[in-house]
Design a protein around this motif. Structure first.
Motif, PDB file in Angstrom:
ATOM      1  N   ASP A  10       0.815  -1.197   0.000  1.00 46.85           N
ATOM      2  CA  ASP A  10       0.000   0.000   0.000  1.00 46.85           C
ATOM      3  C   ASP A  10       0.850   1.248   0.000  1.00 46.85           C
ATOM      4  N   SER A  11       0.287   2.345  -0.513  1.00 46.94           N
ATOM      5  CA  SER A  11       1.013   3.609  -0.542  1.00 46.94           C
ATOM      6  C   SER A  11       1.403   4.090   0.845  1.00 46.94           C
ATOM      7  N   LEU A  12       0.612   3.761   1.864  1.00 44.77           N
ATOM      8  CA  LEU A  12       0.935   4.204   3.220  1.00 44.77           C
ATOM      9  C   LEU A  12       2.226   3.582   3.716  1.00 44.77           C
ATOM     10  N   ALA A  13       2.393   2.291   3.513  1.00 46.34           N
ATOM     11  CA  ALA A  13       3.628   1.627   3.942  1.00 46.34           C
ATOM     12  C   ALA A  13       4.837   2.177   3.200  1.00 46.34           C
ATOM     13  N   ILE A  14       4.638   2.511   1.929  1.00 45.42           N
ATOM     14  CA  ILE A  14       5.734   3.051   1.124  1.00 45.42           C
ATOM     15  C   ILE A  14       6.126   4.430   1.621  1.00 45.42           C
ATOM     16  N   ALA A  15       5.140   5.299   1.869  1.00 49.28           N
ATOM     17  CA  ALA A  15       5.433   6.631   2.403  1.00 49.28           C
ATOM     18  C   ALA A  15       6.076   6.543   3.776  1.00 49.28           C
ATOM     19  N   ASP A  16       5.585   5.617   4.600  1.00 47.72           N
ATOM     20  CA  ASP A  16       6.109   5.483   5.956  1.00 47.72           C
ATOM     21  C   ASP A  16       7.577   5.065   5.945  1.00 47.72           C
ATOM     22  N   ALA A  17       7.984   4.284   4.961  1.00 41.24           N
ATOM     23  CA  ALA A  17       9.393   3.888   4.856  1.00 41.24           C
ATOM     24  C   ALA A  17      10.289   5.105   4.654  1.00 41.24           C
ATOM     25  N   GLY A  18       9.788   6.080   3.901  1.00 44.30           N
ATOM     26  CA  GLY A  18      10.552   7.315   3.721  1.00 44.30           C
ATOM     27  C   GLY A  18      10.686   8.089   5.004  1.00 44.30           C
ATOM     28  N   LEU A  19       9.618   8.112   5.783  1.00 45.28           N
ATOM     29  CA  LEU A  19       9.650   8.820   7.059  1.00 45.28           C
ATOM     30  C   LEU A  19      10.668   8.196   8.005  1.00 45.28           C
ATOM     31  N   VAL A  20      10.662   6.877   8.108  1.00 42.35           N
ATOM     32  CA  VAL A  20      11.579   6.176   9.018  1.00 42.35           C
ATOM     33  C   VAL A  20      13.035   6.446   8.635  1.00 42.35           C
ATOM     34  N   ALA A  21      13.323   6.449   7.344  1.00 44.12           N
ATOM     35  CA  ALA A  21      14.694   6.650   6.877  1.00 44.12           C
ATOM     36  C   ALA A  21      15.225   8.036   7.211  1.00 44.12           C
TER      37      ALA A  21
END
Length: 433
Positions: A10-21
């Motif tokens: 999902d797009s949410l998991a993808i966006a969240d990966a950017g936040l964590v990094a």
């Protein structure tokens, strides 16, 4: 409240990966493991920290850990009140409009630096992240705090982008644009900057707190002209005098090594990597996304349709930046919420479409919400609840609308601030095994 289930990829998991990094503490630790910053840290007998911004505590404590026994003390100025932090004086400022807490925080930072007799064996680390333009404040004479508050509120109402707003705010500040640095005396200086600025990068973060000579006084005067219709004549006169005096008295400051430790590009690259790891064909639309939210939505939708014509799914389109909202209605919302709501017609008809707009600092203007996630079914869902998409967009009442369909993302502490991240995924959503 209606809820929307998340797809496996999902797009949410993808966006969240950017936040964590882009976590500020993580990026500080990486920066201090090698290179010129690590060399400065290794040579220092005593390390002192001034941490200002939305990631102040995370970045400041990461410096403390890296410095080890050489760490002496620090002062941290976050957005929200924080509990005790070992080795630090913590004082929060006001945001996004500077207030009494901002003046108190600015005074605390100045007194912290002034009270110590630094020499060449000292290293003062300025850990800077977004939000510092408002969090610490000392208006230049003859301005007063209320003048600065009125100016900031007027600038926010005009829809002027934050970079130009800060060009004026730092030009009338006794703290920003490197004005603090002389207080460090003979100490070595290191600036670790987490950038949330898509136009000018690290030197514009927190109004150039660690960057001497970073004021463009001509541009600042232009911004004041745009804000003047929203201010009284006496306030404009005091601001203009402060601007002129600051321009005339700007002088040399100590040398400082400034390093950009992270930026919207950090989040974008990580999100693209996450999308590919999930089996998507991933495309980036840049880390400098800007413009009116509804216009950006149309651009994203057009790009998605072009890609969909030639690329089988699953596909993900990712970008980072900061859209703007010209507030014309009485509603409630934020940048990411406005963009997500504006995307609803663009998603209709795209198989398994999912769009996430996420504020990396954990707050999309309104407390308790960090953005929104919508799908190809959201427009129909809204219509079924009697919600008029266009009317709510024109009223800027996107929070009400998105809450009704269960699309708002709960806010949370993130330890970072690198603008916003946007992800649009579509296709069958299957992840290769």
């Amino acid at each position: 409240m209606t809820t929307v289930d998340l797809a496996p990829a999902d797009s949410l998991a993808i966006a969240d990966a950017g936040l964590v990094a882009a976590h500020g503490g993580r990026l500080v630790r990486e920066t201090l493991r090698g290179g010129p910053a690590a060399d400065l840290l290794a040579r220092a007998h005593r390390v002192h920290v001034v941490a200002v911004g939305k990631a102040a505590v995370e970045m400041g404590t990461a410096v403390r850990s890296a410095a080890g026994p050489a760490f002496r003390s620090g002062v941290a100025v976050p957005v929200a009140p924080a509990g005790p932090v070992a080795g630090f004086t913590v004082v929060h400022g006001d945001h996004p409009v500077p207030g009494p807490n901002s003046v108190r925080a600015g005074r605390t930072v100045e007194e912290y630096l002034s009270a110590r007799r630094f020499d060449e064996r000292d290293l003062v680390v300025l850990a800077v992240s977004g939000g510092g333009s408002a969090l610490v404040s000392r208006p230049s004479s003859p301005m007063e705090l209320e003048d600065l508050r009125l100016l900031t509120a007027a600038l926010l109402r005009t829809g002027i982008d934050v970079t130009r707003i800060n060009e004026l705010r730092k030009a009338v500040s006794g703290i920003h644009a490197g004005a603090l640095l002389p207080l460090a005396g003979r100490a070595q200086l290191l600036g670790l900057v987490l950038s949330d600025n898509v136009q000018q990068g690290a030197r514009a973060v927190a109004s150039g707190l660690s960057y001497p000579g970073s004021v463009d006084f001509a541009r600042a005067a232009e911004v004041l002209t745009e804000a003047a219709p929203f201010l009284s004549a006496p306030v404009v006169a005091r601001i203009r005098t402060a601007l002129t005096q600051r321009a005339a008295t700007t002088s040399g400051t100590p040398a400082i090594l400034n390093l950009e430790i992270g930026s919207p590009r950090t989040a974008l690259d990580a999100a693209l990597a996450a999308a590919r790891a999930q089996g998507h064909r991933a495309f980036g639309f840049g880390d400098t996304v800007q413009g009116e939210a509804r216009e950006v939505a149309r651009r994203i939708g057009a790009a998605a349709r072009r890609i969909a014509e030639r690329t089988p799914g699953p596909v993900c389109l990712v970008g980072a930046g900061e859209v703007t909202v010209s507030v014309r209605g009485p509603g409630r919302g934020g940048r990411c919420q406005e963009l997500a709501w504006a995307m609803l017609p663009e998603l209709a008809g795209i198989p398994d479409a999912s769009f996430t707009a996420l504020a990396t600092d954990g707050q999309d203007f309104l407390p308790g919400v960090m953005g929104a996630r919508v799908t190809g079914e959201s427009l129909g869902l809204a219509a079924g609840l009697g919600l008029d998409w266009r009317a709510l967009l024109d009223r800027n009442d996107t929070h009400t609308a998105l809450s009704a369909i269960g699309a708002c993302l709960p806010g949370r502490p993130t330890g970072t601030n690198v603008c916003d991240i946007y992800a649009l995924s579509w296709g069958d959503g299957a992840v290769p095994r």
